[in-house]
Design an enzyme around this catalytic site. Structure first.
Site, PDB file in Angstrom:
ATOM      1  N   HIS A  18      11.979  -0.083  10.237  1.00 23.49           N
ATOM      2  CA  HIS A  18      12.639   1.105  10.495  1.00 23.49           C
ATOM      3  C   HIS A  18      13.324   2.520  11.378  1.00 23.49           C
ATOM      4  O   HIS A  18      14.670   2.382  10.557  1.00 23.49           O
ATOM      5  CB  HIS A  18      12.604   1.739   8.413  1.00 23.49           C
ATOM      6  CG  HIS A  18      11.948   1.044   7.717  1.00 23.49           C
ATOM      7  ND1 HIS A  18      10.251   1.015   6.721  1.00 23.49           N
ATOM      8  CD2 HIS A  18      12.003  -0.138   6.761  1.00 23.49           C
ATOM      9  CE1 HIS A  18      10.245   0.782   6.157  1.00 23.49           C
ATOM     10  NE2 HIS A  18      11.543  -1.171   6.290  1.00 23.49           N
ATOM     11  N   LYS A  42       7.421  -2.906  -6.392  1.00 20.60           N
ATOM     12  CA  LYS A  42       6.113  -2.095  -5.524  1.00 20.60           C
ATOM     13  C   LYS A  42       5.717  -1.557  -5.901  1.00 20.60           C
ATOM     14  O   LYS A  42       6.277  -0.579  -6.114  1.00 20.60           O
ATOM     15  CB  LYS A  42       6.929  -1.883  -3.604  1.00 20.60           C
ATOM     16  CG  LYS A  42       7.563  -2.906  -2.939  1.00 20.60           C
ATOM     17  CD  LYS A  42       7.652  -2.953  -2.061  1.00 20.60           C
ATOM     18  CE  LYS A  42       8.307  -4.033  -1.024  1.00 20.60           C
ATOM     19  NZ  LYS A  42       9.372  -3.296   0.156  1.00 20.60           N
ATOM     20  N   ARG A  92      15.157  -9.334   9.465  1.00 17.46           N
ATOM     21  CA  ARG A  92      13.156  -9.329  10.376  1.00 17.46           C
ATOM     22  C   ARG A  92      13.107 -10.896  10.350  1.00 17.46           C
ATOM     23  O   ARG A  92      12.273 -12.083  11.841  1.00 17.46           O
ATOM     24  CB  ARG A  92      12.075  -9.130  10.151  1.00 17.46           C
ATOM     25  CG  ARG A  92      11.387  -7.496  10.225  1.00 17.46           C
ATOM     26  CD  ARG A  92      10.677  -7.442   9.249  1.00 17.46           C
ATOM     27  NE  ARG A  92      10.737  -7.574   8.155  1.00 17.46           N
ATOM     28  CZ  ARG A  92      10.113  -7.333   6.783  1.00 17.46           C
ATOM     29  NH1 ARG A  92       8.944  -6.851   6.633  1.00 17.46           N
ATOM     30  NH2 ARG A  92       9.876  -7.867   5.909  1.00 17.46           N
ATOM     31  N   SER A 130       5.732  -3.144   5.830  1.00 15.20           N
ATOM     32  CA  SER A 130       5.528  -1.531   4.810  1.00 15.20           C
ATOM     33  C   SER A 130       3.991  -2.266   3.936  1.00 15.20           C
ATOM     34  O   SER A 130       2.942  -1.536   3.849  1.00 15.20           O
ATOM     35  CB  SER A 130       6.357  -0.943   4.179  1.00 15.20           C
ATOM     36  OG  SER A 130       6.849  -0.453   4.581  1.00 15.20           O
TER      37      SER A 130
END
Length: 164
Positions: A18, A42, A92, A130
């Site tokens: 990030h 989440k 990614r 994360s």
């Protein structure tokens, strides 16, 4: 026209990936606003106020980066309020691309003047997320290489509080 971008995310925790995207984005835009948002799908490790403080400390070295917290509105609404004409997103993998493409298409439907800009993750960070880091942390694995120093300090403080 001043080029203002919004980089939204839950940042729980903020990773070096990030931070790399933020630093690279700060070079592309006159102003980059990091939006610490709520991700309803989440479970958060840090509270909203903890995340906000951690992200602010992590980007303090970037004069054209501002950090805001937001948990109630759509990203496109926040972008409009901030005067942002760009959404910055990191990618990614192909899996990220598919996900981000769908979000960008919906955002374009909701706000046609808002352009999504994608940065490919730097190779050294393309395998981290994360979620993966939280899984490793849950079993006391060392993830310090993938986290900015303020995140490591906050994790240590949280562990100390949990042990009391």
């Amino acid at each position: 026209m001043k080029k203002i971008a919004l980089f939204p995310g839950s940042f729980d925790p903020l990773t070096m990936g990030h931070l790399d995207t933020i630093e690279r984005g700060a070079k592309l835009f006159d102003e980059l606003i990091v939006g610490v948002f709520l991700n309803t799908s989440k479970k958060s490790y840090f509270t909203a106020s903890e995340k906000l403080a951690i992200v602010k400390r992590s980007v303090a070295h970037l004069p054209n980066v501002k950090v805001i917290g937001q948990e109630q509105k759509l990203t496109v609404e926040v972008a409009k309020e901030c005067g942002a004409h760009f959404l910055l997103r990191g990618i990614r993998s192909v899996k990220d691309y598919e996900y981000e493409k769908d979000i960008a298409t919906m955002n374009h439907h909701l706000a046609p003047d808002l352009e999504s800009v994608f940065l490919l993750a730097s190779p050294q960070y393309s395998h981290i997320s994360s979620s993966i880091l939280k899984e490793v942390m849950a079993f006391s694995g060392d993830v310090a290489d993938y986290l900015p120093q303020p995140v490591c300090e906050a994790l240590e403080k949280k562990r100390d509080q949990d042990e009391k």
